[in-house]
Design a protein around this motif. Structure first.
Motif, PDB file in Angstrom:
ATOM      1  N   VAL A 254     -20.284 -59.601  28.694  1.00 47.39           N
ATOM      2  CA  VAL A 254     -21.082 -59.611  29.919  1.00 47.39           C
ATOM      3  C   VAL A 254     -22.048 -60.799  29.911  1.00 47.39           C
ATOM      4  CG1 VAL A 254     -20.931 -57.125  30.226  1.00 47.39           C
ATOM      5  CG2 VAL A 254     -22.870 -58.075  29.015  1.00 47.39           C
ATOM      6  N   ARG A 255     -22.442 -61.246  28.722  1.00 50.50           N
ATOM      7  CA  ARG A 255     -23.305 -62.421  28.640  1.00 50.50           C
ATOM      8  C   ARG A 255     -22.539 -63.688  29.038  1.00 50.50           C
ATOM      9  NH1 ARG A 255     -25.072 -58.798  25.073  1.00 50.50           N
ATOM     10  NH2 ARG A 255     -27.326 -58.513  24.765  1.00 50.50           N
ATOM     11  N   ASP A 256     -21.265 -63.736  28.673  1.00 55.37           N
ATOM     12  CA  ASP A 256     -20.402 -64.842  29.124  1.00 55.37           C
ATOM     13  C   ASP A 256     -20.383 -64.905  30.651  1.00 55.37           C
ATOM     14  OD1 ASP A 256     -19.659 -65.570  26.568  1.00 55.37           O
ATOM     15  OD2 ASP A 256     -17.805 -64.399  26.577  1.00 55.37           O
ATOM     16  N   ILE A 257     -20.134 -63.746  31.250  1.00 53.63           N
ATOM     17  CA  ILE A 257     -20.026 -63.677  32.710  1.00 53.63           C
ATOM     18  C   ILE A 257     -21.346 -64.067  33.352  1.00 53.63           C
ATOM     19  CG2 ILE A 257     -19.565 -62.163  34.675  1.00 53.63           C
ATOM     20  CD1 ILE A 257     -17.923 -60.407  32.690  1.00 53.63           C
ATOM     21  N   ALA A 258     -22.447 -63.524  32.813  1.00 59.67           N
ATOM     22  CA  ALA A 258     -23.768 -63.814  33.366  1.00 59.67           C
ATOM     23  C   ALA A 258     -24.065 -65.309  33.287  1.00 59.67           C
ATOM     24  CB  ALA A 258     -24.827 -63.012  32.620  1.00 59.67           C
ATOM     25  N   ALA A 259     -23.718 -65.921  32.158  1.00 61.01           N
ATOM     26  CA  ALA A 259     -23.972 -67.349  31.992  1.00 61.01           C
ATOM     27  C   ALA A 259     -23.157 -68.160  32.989  1.00 61.01           C
ATOM     28  CB  ALA A 259     -23.653 -67.772  30.559  1.00 61.01           C
ATOM     29  N   GLU A 260     -21.867 -67.794  33.141  1.00 60.83           N
ATOM     30  CA  GLU A 260     -20.985 -68.493  34.076  1.00 60.83           C
ATOM     31  C   GLU A 260     -21.486 -68.357  35.516  1.00 60.83           C
ATOM     32  OE1 GLU A 260     -18.031 -70.185  33.363  1.00 60.83           O
ATOM     33  OE2 GLU A 260     -17.695 -70.633  35.486  1.00 60.83           O
TER      34      GLU A 260
ATOM     35  N   MET B 190     -28.065 -57.953  35.499  1.00 67.37           N
ATOM     36  CA  MET B 190     -27.635 -57.833  36.890  1.00 67.37           C
ATOM     37  C   MET B 190     -26.247 -57.203  37.015  1.00 67.37           C
ATOM     38  SD  MET B 190     -30.186 -58.871  38.438  1.00 67.37           S
ATOM     39  CE  MET B 190     -29.678 -59.015  40.151  1.00 67.37           C
ATOM     40  N   ILE B 191     -25.452 -57.331  35.966  1.00 67.96           N
ATOM     41  CA  ILE B 191     -24.097 -56.781  36.017  1.00 67.96           C
ATOM     42  C   ILE B 191     -24.131 -55.255  36.018  1.00 67.96           C
ATOM     43  CG2 ILE B 191     -21.962 -56.563  34.684  1.00 67.96           C
ATOM     44  CD1 ILE B 191     -22.467 -59.600  33.972  1.00 67.96           C
ATOM     45  N   SER B 192     -24.943 -54.696  35.141  1.00 69.14           N
ATOM     46  CA  SER B 192     -25.116 -53.245  35.164  1.00 69.14           C
ATOM     47  C   SER B 192     -25.799 -52.816  36.460  1.00 69.14           C
ATOM     48  CB  SER B 192     -25.961 -52.795  33.964  1.00 69.14           C
ATOM     49  OG  SER B 192     -25.256 -52.972  32.764  1.00 69.14           O
ATOM     50  N   TYR B 193     -26.734 -53.636  36.892  1.00 71.39           N
ATOM     51  CA  TYR B 193     -27.503 -53.289  38.093  1.00 71.39           C
ATOM     52  C   TYR B 193     -26.592 -53.199  39.320  1.00 71.39           C
ATOM     53  CZ  TYR B 193     -31.005 -53.626  41.804  1.00 71.39           C
ATOM     54  OH  TYR B 193     -31.782 -53.408  42.908  1.00 71.39           O
ATOM     55  N   TYR B 194     -25.722 -54.172  39.471  1.00 71.16           N
ATOM     56  CA  TYR B 194     -24.874 -54.186  40.665  1.00 71.16           C
ATOM     57  C   TYR B 194     -23.611 -53.344  40.530  1.00 71.16           C
ATOM     58  CZ  TYR B 194     -27.442 -57.688  43.349  1.00 71.16           C
ATOM     59  OH  TYR B 194     -28.387 -58.335  44.087  1.00 71.16           O
ATOM     60  N   PHE B 195     -23.005 -53.385  39.354  1.00 69.70           N
ATOM     61  CA  PHE B 195     -21.687 -52.758  39.222  1.00 69.70           C
ATOM     62  C   PHE B 195     -21.678 -51.503  38.358  1.00 69.70           C
ATOM     63  CE2 PHE B 195     -21.057 -57.224  40.205  1.00 69.70           C
ATOM     64  CZ  PHE B 195     -20.171 -57.158  41.268  1.00 69.70           C
ATOM     65  N   GLY B 196     -22.737 -51.257  37.620  1.00 69.20           N
ATOM     66  CA  GLY B 196     -22.795 -50.054  36.803  1.00 69.20           C
ATOM     67  C   GLY B 196     -22.383 -50.302  35.367  1.00 69.20           C
ATOM     68  N   SER B 197     -21.255 -50.969  35.193  1.00 66.56           N
ATOM     69  CA  SER B 197     -20.782 -51.267  33.841  1.00 66.56           C
ATOM     70  C   SER B 197     -19.758 -52.400  33.891  1.00 66.56           C
ATOM     71  CB  SER B 197     -20.148 -50.032  33.204  1.00 66.56           C
ATOM     72  OG  SER B 197     -18.919 -49.741  33.836  1.00 66.56           O
ATOM     73  N   LYS B 198     -19.411 -52.909  32.732  1.00 72.26           N
ATOM     74  CA  LYS B 198     -18.415 -53.971  32.651  1.00 72.26           C
ATOM     75  C   LYS B 198     -17.072 -53.479  33.188  1.00 72.26           C
ATOM     76  CE  LYS B 198     -16.129 -56.908  29.214  1.00 72.26           C
ATOM     77  NZ  LYS B 198     -15.761 -56.960  27.778  1.00 72.26           N
ATOM     78  N   GLU B 199     -16.727 -52.260  32.818  1.00 70.18           N
ATOM     79  CA  GLU B 199     -15.440 -51.714  33.255  1.00 70.18           C
ATOM     80  C   GLU B 199     -15.408 -51.515  34.770  1.00 70.18           C
ATOM     81  OE1 GLU B 199     -13.722 -49.288  30.409  1.00 70.18           O
ATOM     82  OE2 GLU B 199     -12.361 -48.244  31.756  1.00 70.18           O
ATOM     83  N   LYS B 200     -16.529 -51.049  35.320  1.00 74.02           N
ATOM     84  CA  LYS B 200     -16.570 -50.873  36.776  1.00 74.02           C
ATOM     85  C   LYS B 200     -16.554 -52.219  37.488  1.00 74.02           C
ATOM     86  CE  LYS B 200     -18.761 -46.331  36.939  1.00 74.02           C
ATOM     87  NZ  LYS B 200     -20.073 -45.644  37.016  1.00 74.02           N
ATOM     88  N   LEU B 201     -17.061 -53.244  36.823  1.00 74.78           N
ATOM     89  CA  LEU B 201     -16.963 -54.595  37.384  1.00 74.78           C
ATOM     90  C   LEU B 201     -15.502 -55.000  37.525  1.00 74.78           C
ATOM     91  CD1 LEU B 201     -17.821 -57.480  38.147  1.00 74.78           C
ATOM     92  CD2 LEU B 201     -18.234 -57.927  35.729  1.00 74.78           C
ATOM     93  N   LEU B 202     -14.719 -54.686  36.498  1.00 73.51           N
ATOM     94  CA  LEU B 202     -13.286 -54.976  36.564  1.00 73.51           C
ATOM     95  C   LEU B 202     -12.630 -54.234  37.720  1.00 73.51           C
ATOM     96  CD1 LEU B 202     -10.654 -56.152  35.382  1.00 73.51           C
ATOM     97  CD2 LEU B 202     -10.597 -54.234  33.796  1.00 73.51           C
ATOM     98  N   GLU B 203     -13.000 -52.956  37.875  1.00 72.33           N
ATOM     99  CA  GLU B 203     -12.440 -52.171  38.973  1.00 72.33           C
ATOM    100  C   GLU B 203     -12.817 -52.763  40.326  1.00 72.33           C
ATOM    101  OE1 GLU B 203     -13.654 -48.098  38.437  1.00 72.33           O
ATOM    102  OE2 GLU B 203     -12.937 -48.071  36.370  1.00 72.33           O
ATOM    103  N   SER B 204     -14.090 -53.138  40.451  1.00 74.62           N
ATOM    104  CA  SER B 204     -14.540 -53.758  41.700  1.00 74.62           C
ATOM    105  C   SER B 204     -13.775 -55.036  41.985  1.00 74.62           C
ATOM    106  CB  SER B 204     -16.038 -54.067  41.627  1.00 74.62           C
ATOM    107  OG  SER B 204     -16.773 -52.893  41.415  1.00 74.62           O
ATOM    108  N   LEU B 205     -13.533 -55.778  40.918  1.00 76.24           N
ATOM    109  CA  LEU B 205     -12.833 -57.051  41.039  1.00 76.24           C
ATOM    110  C   LEU B 205     -11.410 -56.861  41.567  1.00 76.24           C
ATOM    111  CD1 LEU B 205     -12.799 -60.061  40.537  1.00 76.24           C
ATOM    112  CD2 LEU B 205     -12.266 -59.625  38.149  1.00 76.24           C
ATOM    113  N   VAL B 206     -10.717 -55.899  40.984  1.00 77.28           N
ATOM    114  CA  VAL B 206      -9.346 -55.630  41.409  1.00 77.28           C
ATOM    115  C   VAL B 206      -9.332 -55.164  42.865  1.00 77.28           C
ATOM    116  CG1 VAL B 206      -7.367 -54.108  41.067  1.00 77.28           C
ATOM    117  CG2 VAL B 206      -8.506 -55.130  39.095  1.00 77.28           C
TER     118      VAL B 206
END
Lengths: 206, 206
Positions: A25-31, A38-54
DNA sequence: AAAAATTAATTAAACGTTTGTTTAATTCAA
DNA sequence: TTGAATTAAACAAACGTTTAATTAATTTTT
């Protein structure tokens, strides 16, 4: 572009090239240029970020071939040509998302997401399958295995573009050759597939 | 079986189904029934374990098609039938290794290893390509794109078997259907590929 | 052949990092 | 002034790897 989208496109890029588990998640945040929290804040978790992405990306792929099936002014073989070209173009334009999907599908994890991915991919495949069936029913095509014929079309494109290095070696190209930016390769692939599919489908006494 | 091999086969299984980054050395140690420290002890590191694994498995794949190219008593099309069946059988028997390889190839990491993997895969592909070229030279085959024809053969097999769930949905099968253990599917795939390749390669005035 | 010495195999514990996530404080916008 | 957005810091857990001690196997010496 708001931060939510910045995160999504950073995740798209990194998941695509380094894999889900290989990206932190730090990689993603840096990119994305945002704070990791902010990733947890917006998406809840890394896995849910993947789901949102798909989910987010899948919206673009909804029923691209649906209207093609019912088109009366095109012959089945012409429809298939369009299917082939659209599919080629889509993967050439954004191979990362495609890599992400096939990688996720081949892993024995996140079964719910795998099911969702399979549904997305199948939506278009079944349209294309119906086109082949139309050709068979009208007597224009041979009675081939429709499912495996579709598999051959998609498999050819996918296999060729599954990795740059493999593509280069397969085609005996040097390091300067970039498969995804080669218009020549697009045409060569399109040409090969259309010829092969014609030979496979069209009746001998034509 | 000694502990080194226990570790290798545990790693093979887990890397295959959960991915490299998704598998911990503790996972592997537990699966192999050894102490986690043994992995560093025998292989140096997790990454070197992966390298050893690829090297170890690659030994079985050395030049399977080499002798086929020079065979004088078989026609090119018969040789291709053999290539198709051997390739199908290999993936059906051990899909995990194949999944591992294609996943590694699609990641932008461990470039040295990717190069080694590509070389392994290409060794056999180039033999098969030469068989097609033989057929073209002898006038038995049409002047097709040999590289992309090989891509279609391998791509069809790979795509169909890249994930169980996708295979089931593609073929409209239920949850009880196990692609890798279905002899019927093997034959169906073999049949489809042979027919398609014949239509693609054989001259019209045959 | 027995005893001693040496090397190899194995272990549990600990190491320092990195992981995904949460907290609590602060800034920003409405 | 209230609620959302953003931050730096801290969290516990998991990670790959190393250490140091112990057991097992092998070799050397007697």
């Amino acid at each position: 572009m708001d931060k939510k989208e910045l995160i999504l496109s950073a995740a798209m890029k990194l998941f695509g090239i380094k894999g889900f588990e290989g990206t932190s998640v730090r990689d993603i945040a840096a990119e994305a240029g945002v704070n990791p929290a902010m990733i947890s804040y917006y998406f809840g978790s890394k896995e849910k970020l993947l789901e949102s992405l798909v989910e987010y990306k899948a919206a673009y792929m909804k029923g691209v071939f649906a209207e093609l099936v019912d088109n009366k002014s095109l012959k089945p073989i012409e429809k298939l040509d369009i299917v082939i070209d659209r599919y080629i173009n889509r993967i050439f334009e954004g191979p990362q998302f495609h890599h992400l999907l096939s990688r996720e599908l081949s892993l024995e994890r996140r079964y719910q997401m795998k099911d969702a991915i399979a549904e997305i991919l199948l939506r278009n495949i079944s349209s294309a399958k119906r086109i082949i069936q139309q050709g068979i029913d009208s007597g224009e095509f041979r009675e081939v295995d429709t499912e495996l014929t579709m598999t051959s079309i998609l498999g050819t494109i996918t296999y060729l573009l599954s990795s740059e290095i493999m593509c280069r070696k397969m085609l005996q190209k040097g390091k300067e050759f970039n498969p995804y930016q080669s218009k020549k390769l697009r045409e060569r692939l399109s040409d090969h597939l259309k010829k092969m599919i014609r030979a496979h489908l069209e009746l001998k006494d034509n």
